[in-house]
Design a protein around this motif. Sequence first.
Motif, PDB file in Angstrom:
ATOM      1  N   ILE A  57       3.224  -2.705 -18.325  1.00 23.07           N
ATOM      2  CA  ILE A  57       3.761  -1.990 -17.157  1.00 23.07           C
ATOM      3  C   ILE A  57       3.092  -2.504 -15.879  1.00 23.07           C
ATOM      4  N   LEU A  58       1.792  -2.711 -15.931  1.00 24.33           N
ATOM      5  CA  LEU A  58       1.084  -3.216 -14.752  1.00 24.33           C
ATOM      6  C   LEU A  58       1.549  -4.616 -14.371  1.00 24.33           C
ATOM      7  N   MET A  64       6.935  -6.910  -9.511  1.00 28.09           N
ATOM      8  CA  MET A  64       7.912  -6.226  -8.672  1.00 28.09           C
ATOM      9  C   MET A  64       7.415  -6.156  -7.223  1.00 28.09           C
ATOM     10  N   ALA A  65       6.144  -5.799  -7.056  1.00 25.75           N
ATOM     11  CA  ALA A  65       5.583  -5.725  -5.702  1.00 25.75           C
ATOM     12  C   ALA A  65       5.649  -7.085  -5.011  1.00 25.75           C
ATOM     13  N   ASN A  69       7.686  -8.008  -1.663  1.00 25.22           N
ATOM     14  CA  ASN A  69       6.982  -8.632  -0.550  1.00 25.22           C
ATOM     15  C   ASN A  69       7.678  -9.922  -0.125  1.00 25.22           C
ATOM     16  N   THR A  70       8.053 -10.728  -1.097  1.00 24.77           N
ATOM     17  CA  THR A  70       8.742 -11.988  -0.805  1.00 24.77           C
ATOM     18  C   THR A  70      10.073 -11.722  -0.114  1.00 24.77           C
ATOM     19  N   ALA A  94       3.537  -5.146   3.701  1.00 26.47           N
ATOM     20  CA  ALA A  94       4.109  -5.523   2.402  1.00 26.47           C
ATOM     21  C   ALA A  94       3.094  -6.307   1.572  1.00 26.47           C
ATOM     22  N   SER A  95       2.374  -7.199   2.216  1.00 21.50           N
ATOM     23  CA  SER A  95       1.338  -7.961   1.529  1.00 21.50           C
ATOM     24  C   SER A  95       0.207  -7.042   1.067  1.00 21.50           C
ATOM     25  N   GLY A  96      -0.116  -6.064   1.892  1.00 27.86           N
ATOM     26  CA  GLY A  96      -1.136  -5.084   1.528  1.00 27.86           C
ATOM     27  C   GLY A  96      -0.742  -4.278   0.299  1.00 27.86           C
TER      28      GLY A  96
END
Length: 119
Positions: A57-58, A64-65, A69-70, A94-96
């Motif tokens: 899941i991680l 997904m993050a 972000n991309t 978004a990068s954060g």
Amino acid sequence: MNRIRRHIKSYSYSVNGIWLAFRYEHNMLFHLIGAIAVIITNTLLNITKTDWLITLILIGVVWMAELFNTAIEKLADRVTKEHDPLIGQVKDIASGAVLIVCCFAAVCAAIIYLPYLVG
């Protein structure tokens, strides 16, 4: 039948988006290497099914993050190439978000793996 074809076609767009991210975004390569390392570690340590689920899941959440972000960065770059402080903030936020997810994933990895390594 046409509705089913459109639905199936939508998956090809999704797969293409994932492919583009892995092909052009160098950070996705790091995430892929990390995922492979996690899978190898899970296998070598013979972790529980629950720990497998948590780590998988991680991996999915981190990927997904990074994809979000991309997408945000690409869209922001499309809006303007000129320096815009607000767009810069959006890209940094978004990068954060990716950094936060990765840090929490690392903490979870330590919580999961330490008992296997110490005990």
